[in-house]
Design a protein around this motif. Structure first.
Motif, PDB file in Angstrom:
ATOM      1  N   ALA A 355     -12.794  34.343 -26.257  1.00  0.00           N
ATOM      2  CA  ALA A 355     -12.016  33.873 -25.188  1.00  0.00           C
ATOM      3  C   ALA A 355     -13.311  33.759 -23.916  1.00  0.00           C
ATOM      4  N   PRO A 356     -13.186  32.487 -23.017  1.00  0.00           N
ATOM      5  CA  PRO A 356     -13.975  32.510 -21.989  1.00  0.00           C
ATOM      6  C   PRO A 356     -14.073  33.421 -21.037  1.00  0.00           C
ATOM      7  N   LEU A 357     -15.248  33.940 -20.650  1.00  0.00           N
ATOM      8  CA  LEU A 357     -15.385  35.051 -19.772  1.00  0.00           C
ATOM      9  C   LEU A 357     -15.364  34.852 -18.222  1.00  0.00           C
ATOM     10  N   TRP A 358     -15.533  33.409 -18.011  1.00  0.00           N
ATOM     11  CA  TRP A 358     -15.533  33.070 -16.552  1.00  0.00           C
ATOM     12  C   TRP A 358     -14.119  33.597 -16.036  1.00  0.00           C
ATOM     13  N   GLY A 359     -14.024  33.976 -14.800  1.00  0.00           N
ATOM     14  CA  GLY A 359     -13.014  34.456 -14.054  1.00  0.00           C
ATOM     15  C   GLY A 359     -12.652  36.211 -14.381  1.00  0.00           C
ATOM     16  N   LEU A 360     -13.591  36.524 -15.343  1.00  0.00           N
ATOM     17  CA  LEU A 360     -12.831  37.909 -15.773  1.00  0.00           C
ATOM     18  C   LEU A 360     -13.203  38.944 -14.897  1.00  0.00           C
ATOM     19  N   GLY A 361     -13.833  38.708 -13.777  1.00  0.00           N
ATOM     20  CA  GLY A 361     -14.006  39.915 -12.934  1.00  0.00           C
ATOM     21  C   GLY A 361     -12.798  39.681 -11.873  1.00  0.00           C
ATOM     22  N   LEU A 362     -11.951  38.500 -11.827  1.00  0.00           N
ATOM     23  CA  LEU A 362     -10.841  38.365 -10.901  1.00  0.00           C
ATOM     24  C   LEU A 362      -9.515  38.515 -11.473  1.00  0.00           C
ATOM     25  N   ALA A 363      -9.679  38.895 -12.853  1.00  0.00           N
ATOM     26  CA  ALA A 363      -8.255  39.096 -13.443  1.00  0.00           C
ATOM     27  C   ALA A 363      -7.427  40.034 -12.744  1.00  0.00           C
ATOM     28  N   ALA A 364      -7.809  41.195 -12.309  1.00  0.00           N
ATOM     29  CA  ALA A 364      -6.965  42.120 -12.076  1.00  0.00           C
ATOM     30  C   ALA A 364      -5.951  41.492 -10.572  1.00  0.00           C
ATOM     31  N   ASP A 365      -6.763  40.715  -9.714  1.00  0.00           N
ATOM     32  CA  ASP A 365      -6.385  40.410  -8.817  1.00  0.00           C
ATOM     33  C   ASP A 365      -5.133  39.379  -8.879  1.00  0.00           C
ATOM     34  N   PHE A 366      -4.907  38.845 -10.187  1.00  0.00           N
ATOM     35  CA  PHE A 366      -3.680  38.205 -10.539  1.00  0.00           C
ATOM     36  C   PHE A 366      -2.802  38.892 -11.501  1.00  0.00           C
ATOM     37  N   GLN A 367      -3.099  40.184 -11.708  1.00  0.00           N
ATOM     38  CA  GLN A 367      -2.196  41.111 -12.473  1.00  0.00           C
ATOM     39  C   GLN A 367      -1.588  42.350 -11.873  1.00  0.00           C
ATOM     40  N   GLY A 368      -1.463  42.301 -10.430  1.00  0.00           N
ATOM     41  CA  GLY A 368      -0.991  43.218  -9.570  1.00  0.00           C
ATOM     42  C   GLY A 368      -1.939  44.295  -9.105  1.00  0.00           C
ATOM     43  N   GLY A 369      -3.466  44.097  -9.230  1.00  0.00           N
ATOM     44  CA  GLY A 369      -4.252  44.956  -9.110  1.00  0.00           C
ATOM     45  C   GLY A 369      -5.061  45.963 -10.115  1.00  0.00           C
ATOM     46  N   GLN A 370      -4.255  45.936 -11.367  1.00  0.00           N
ATOM     47  CA  GLN A 370      -4.691  46.532 -12.532  1.00  0.00           C
ATOM     48  C   GLN A 370      -4.974  45.484 -13.491  1.00  0.00           C
TER      49      GLN A 370
END
Length: 418
Positions: A355-370
């Motif tokens: 899996a590409p790791l770019w954007g990993l640190g922003l994932a929670a922002d698109f998943q409701g904070g979790q």
């Protein structure tokens, strides 16, 4: 209109007397915007990007061909803000193994994907009631930077592959070979003309690079499959509506096929191809810098390759560009921890595309904070995701466990910066 204008003037005056930073939110940080185009597009390419953006967010109705069975009415449903999906909008794929150990996608019983919604008067699917069924729940990944991944030439991926682990490092990533068909030949040709990147047909078929198990060869291939399997929409490359064979109902949605015109596929594929990659953050933070070095030291970068370079493309913004996706696009054995028993394409059940790791640190922002990590969202933190890595990643996981608390915090800081 005059009344509205007066009201606007009153509110403007009132807001001028209040704390604007409290009442009026500022512009979002650029790093948190995933639906922006890559730099360097021509005016014509930008217009097509905008058209694709509109189609990507379009919610289809029953009268427009949605269904008769489906999972979601729009692309945005599974990819909110073009980021990773939430478990609420996950989907199931299933199959079984025959007596010889060959995987059967159960096409005659509704496979490979469970469509759990249906148009009025039609029955949605349920998982077949069989003792030998295997299934997995999947989350949609983020879709940024995909054009750069598509534009990496095959020679680069072939050079990264080491299926027999000839260098003895314990990492044996292999190409996901997809058998060539007339349908894939046609899509490869269109992808080359539309994206300017050569899609090669080899003796063993095409190289898969998209999808959680690298079962799609191009963005057009991935787009056609998503429209058909997720939304029940037909196109020139998938002309038959998905139907619920479990109840023996062969009726369709009564909308003439193909339901998607070539213009829609062209625009959406171009949109996906020209979305920019996620932006890095905090790159000069000492902990981030130290964590990146540790990432290399414990050999995470053997699979999550930091840098790739695209080949030539008629889209200048994608041509001969160095970028940092942190993937090799290869299949790797991830051990029993991530073995769902299910597979597709040329992958084994224990194998997953890096899996590409770019954007990993922003994932929670698109998943409701979790945050929900890995293919099915089972991990609730990056640390937990690392702990699920077995197989070829087991040695790196052990080195991670042996780090000091400070070093683990630094590598996590680095991953959160991506």
């Amino acid at each position: 209109m005059k009344r509205l204008a007066r009201m606007g003037a009153v509110w403007s005056s009132a807001l001028g007397l209040m704390a604007c930073d409290v009442l009026v939110p500022g512009e979002p940080d650029a790093a948190h915007i995933f639906d922006a185009p890559i730099d360097g597009l021509t005016p014509a390419q930008t217009r097509l990007f905008v058209m694709g953006d509109e189609e990507f967010s379009r919610s289809f109705s029953f009268s427009e061909g949605l269904g008769p069975i489906f999972n979601a009415p729009s692309c945005d449903s599974c990819h909110p803000g073009e980021g990773p999906g939430h478990p609420e909008f996950g989907f199931f794929r299933f199959g079984r193994y025959d007596a010889e150990g060959h995987f059967d996608a159960m096409l005659n019983e509704g496979g490979p994907q469970l469509q759990d919604r249906a148009i009025p008067g039609y029955e949605p699917e349920v998982l077949p009631a069989r003792d030998d069924i295997v299934f997995t729940r999947l989350l949609a990944p983020s879709i940024t930077g995909l054009g750069l991944l598509e534009s990496v030439d095959d020679a680069t991926l072939l050079a990264l592959a080491d299926p027999e682990d000839e260098d003895g490092d314990g990492i044996s990533g292999r190409i996901a070979w997809i058998e060539a068909t007339a349908r894939l030949d046609a899509m490869a040709g269109l992808a080359e003309r539309g994206g300017g990147t050569r899609i090669q047909r080899h003796d063993r078929g095409y190289i898969g690079r998209f999808g959680l198990k690298a079962s799609s060869i191009t963005l057009l291939h991935q787009t056609v499959t998503a429209y058909h399997q997720d939304m029940g929409l037909t196109s020139d490359f998938a002309r038959v509506d998905p139907i619920n064979v479990q109840v023996g109902d062969a009726s369709a949605d009564l909308v003439p096929d193909p339901e998607l015109g070539s213009g829609t596929l062209t625009a959406v594929t171009h949109y996906l191809r020209t979305l920019r990659p996620p932006l890095r953050r905090n790159v000069d933070d000492p902990d981030v810098v130290a964590g990146e070095a540790i990432f290399e030291t414990i050999a995470c970068a053997s699979c999550h390759v930091p840098s790739l370079t695209t080949g030539t493309s008629t889209i200048a913004a994608l041509s001969e560009v160095a970028f940092a996706p942190y993937t090799d696009l290869l299949l790797h054995d991830m051990g029993p921890e991530l073995d769902d028993g299910y597979t597709e394409g040329g992958a084994q059940s224990r194998e997953w595309r890096t899996a590409p790791l770019w954007g990993l640190g922003l994932a929670a922002d698109f998943q409701g904070g979790q945050g929900f990590y890995l293919h099915d969202g089972r991990a609730r933190s990056v640390h937990e995701a690392i702990e699920h890595h077995g197989g070829e990643a087991a040695a790196s996981r052990q080195r991670y466990r042996e780090l000091s608390a400070t070093e683990r915090a630094q590598i996590l800081a680095f991953l959160e910066s991506l």
